[in-house]
Motif scaffolding. Structure first.
Motif, PDB file in Angstrom:
ATOM      1  N   GLY A   1      -3.988  -2.502  -0.501  1.00 38.48           N
ATOM      2  CA  GLY A   1      -3.198  -3.874  -0.402  1.00 38.48           C
ATOM      3  C   GLY A   1      -1.511  -2.482   0.008  1.00 38.48           C
ATOM      4  N   ARG A   2      -0.605  -2.232  -1.373  1.00 38.60           N
ATOM      5  CA  ARG A   2       0.220  -2.551  -0.911  1.00 38.60           C
ATOM      6  C   ARG A   2       0.236  -0.830  -0.551  1.00 38.60           C
ATOM      7  N   LYS A   3       1.028  -0.214   0.506  1.00 31.57           N
ATOM      8  CA  LYS A   3       1.073   1.039   0.218  1.00 31.57           C
ATOM      9  C   LYS A   3       2.375   1.931  -0.584  1.00 31.57           C
ATOM     10  N   PHE A   4       3.272   1.761  -1.535  1.00 25.05           N
ATOM     11  CA  PHE A   4       3.807   2.463  -2.080  1.00 25.05           C
ATOM     12  C   PHE A   4       3.938   1.796  -3.582  1.00 25.05           C
ATOM     13  N   SER A   5       4.784   2.420  -4.561  1.00 24.58           N
ATOM     14  CA  SER A   5       4.503   1.966  -5.727  1.00 24.58           C
ATOM     15  C   SER A   5       5.116   2.436  -6.552  1.00 24.58           C
ATOM     16  N   TRP A   6       7.039   2.498  -5.335  1.00 24.53           N
ATOM     17  CA  TRP A   6       7.671   2.479  -6.390  1.00 24.53           C
ATOM     18  C   TRP A   6       9.208   2.026  -5.144  1.00 24.53           C
ATOM     19  N   TYR A   7       9.813   0.595  -5.712  1.00 27.37           N
ATOM     20  CA  TYR A   7      11.307   0.661  -4.899  1.00 27.37           C
ATOM     21  C   TYR A   7      12.624   0.753  -6.019  1.00 27.37           C
ATOM     22  N   ASN A   8      13.393   1.562  -4.877  1.00 22.24           N
ATOM     23  CA  ASN A   8      14.774   1.252  -6.091  1.00 22.24           C
ATOM     24  C   ASN A   8      15.746   1.122  -6.269  1.00 22.24           C
ATOM     25  N   GLY A   9      15.749  -0.702  -5.828  1.00 19.07           N
ATOM     26  CA  GLY A   9      16.528  -1.343  -6.547  1.00 19.07           C
ATOM     27  C   GLY A   9      17.450  -1.803  -5.224  1.00 19.07           C
ATOM     28  N   GLN A  10      17.380  -1.610  -4.294  1.00 15.36           N
ATOM     29  CA  GLN A  10      18.845  -0.903  -3.943  1.00 15.36           C
ATOM     30  C   GLN A  10      18.714  -2.070  -2.162  1.00 15.36           C
TER      31      GLN A  10
ATOM     32  N   TRP B   1      11.693   3.109  -0.333  1.00 20.82           N
ATOM     33  CA  TRP B   1      10.192   3.019  -0.867  1.00 20.82           C
ATOM     34  C   TRP B   1       9.811   4.262  -0.620  1.00 20.82           C
ATOM     35  N   ALA B   2       8.885   4.333  -2.209  1.00 20.54           N
ATOM     36  CA  ALA B   2       7.777   5.948  -1.823  1.00 20.54           C
ATOM     37  C   ALA B   2       6.506   5.380  -2.728  1.00 20.54           C
ATOM     38  N   GLN B   3       5.583   5.980  -2.201  1.00 21.61           N
ATOM     39  CA  GLN B   3       4.607   5.993  -3.198  1.00 21.61           C
ATOM     40  C   GLN B   3       4.170   7.341  -4.339  1.00 21.61           C
ATOM     41  N   LEU B   4       4.971   7.282  -5.444  1.00 26.23           N
ATOM     42  CA  LEU B   4       5.006   8.184  -6.599  1.00 26.23           C
ATOM     43  C   LEU B   4       3.546   7.899  -7.124  1.00 26.23           C
ATOM     44  N   ASP B   5       3.194   6.661  -8.101  1.00 27.53           N
ATOM     45  CA  ASP B   5       2.039   6.727  -8.596  1.00 27.53           C
ATOM     46  C   ASP B   5       0.772   7.269  -8.248  1.00 27.53           C
ATOM     47  N   ARG B   6       0.330   8.000  -8.588  1.00 30.01           N
ATOM     48  CA  ARG B   6      -1.348   8.289  -7.348  1.00 30.01           C
ATOM     49  C   ARG B   6      -2.121   8.271  -8.907  1.00 30.01           C
ATOM     50  N   VAL B   7      -3.373   8.106  -8.533  1.00 25.93           N
ATOM     51  CA  VAL B   7      -5.000   8.569  -8.884  1.00 25.93           C
ATOM     52  C   VAL B   7      -5.350   9.987  -8.715  1.00 25.93           C
TER      53      VAL B   7
END
Length: 270
Positions: A20-29, A36-42
């Motif tokens: 699904g989505r590639k990135f887990s974080w969005y700065n709201g700007q 966007w960035a993929q900050l959350d990983r398992v």
């Protein structure tokens, strides 16, 4: 950061497969300030990946946070159906009796001639190799576990009372255990299609991790150009058969073949 990366490497951890989505974080700007960035990983270790080779993570829709919630699924392998394909094992070549076994099976007489005989021999040889593998090698992990138990018992015996006969047995079983471990490493390396080696137990662990990564790369869904969708391994399997049946029937229509006799020199005499 270096300490964290070292911890990941020493633990033999690899990243879980994402959907699904590639990135887990969005700065709201907005505009050019949007990011966007993929900050959350398992991260998983080899044992968990072997138990759940199809474990996957999905990023859900954001609500109150600038981070997407993560949904982790532990799924069974949907590809374990049908007969297992025949694979030639590189470790067979290392066995002392392998070449004599090949010669014996290949030289057995067959009721066939020409190309029919040539086509039948590999089929017969494949069946014989399967049986030889079960008889000689069996399950490599089982053999390793049995030998490890014997070596541990002999070492314990030597700790309490030294004996030359026990010492010789320990050397013999230790050598045999080393041979079986090399065979298992060779088998895993062949399955993982990796040629380099690591030291000791890290070798097998490394190969198992790579095998788990390869399982993630299997095709789970398929959509053809005309809009047909296949959503399970069985549907993909049957869809592929149907496609190639139609394709081969369409491409094997009778047609006029060019005359190539002038390109072949008549060098064969009567």
């Amino acid at each position: 950061m270096d300490d964290f990366n070292r911890w990941i490497h020493q633990g033999g951890l690899i990243e879980m497969n994402y959907q699904g989505r590639k990135f887990s974080w969005y700065n709201g700007q907005h505009g050019l300030s949007r990011a966007w960035a993929q900050l959350d990983r398992v991260l998983l270790d080899a044992k968990l990946l072997i138990a759940f080779p199809n474990a996957r993570c999905s990023y859900l829709s954001r609500s109150t946070s600038d981070h997407s919630p993560m949904f982790i699924e532990f799924l069974k392998d949907p590809f374990t159906y049908g007969p297992s394909p025949f694979r030639f094992q590189q470790m067979w070549i290392e066995h002392l009796d392998f070449m004599s076994f090949v010669q014996m099976v290949w030289s057995e007489p067959m009721v066939a001639t020409g190309l029919m005989k040539l086509a039948s021999k590999p089929k017969k040889f494949k069946v014989a190799l399967r049986e030889w593998n079960k008889r000689v090698f069996g399950q490599t992990n089982t053999q390793i576990a049995i030998l490890e138990e014997k070596v541990e018992g002999l070492e314990h015996s030597l700790h309490s009372n030294w004996n030359n006969e026990v010492e010789r047995e320990l050397v013999r079983y230790s050598t045999e255990l080393s041979t079986w471990r090399q065979r298992e490493d060779m088998r895993l390396a062949q399955m993982a299609k990796i040629k380099w080696r690591m030291e000791g137990d890290r070798n097998s662990k490394f190969f198992n991790v790579w095998l788990s990564i390869k399982r993630h790369r299997k095709i789970h869904k398929l959509r053809t150009t005309d809009g047909l969708e296949f959503n399970s391994p069985e549907e993909i399997h049957l869809g592929a058969i149907e496609y190639f049946l139609e394709f081969l029937q369409r491409s094997n229509q009778p047609r006029d073949l060019p005359d190539l006799t002038n390109l072949i020199s008549p060098v064969i005499e009567e």
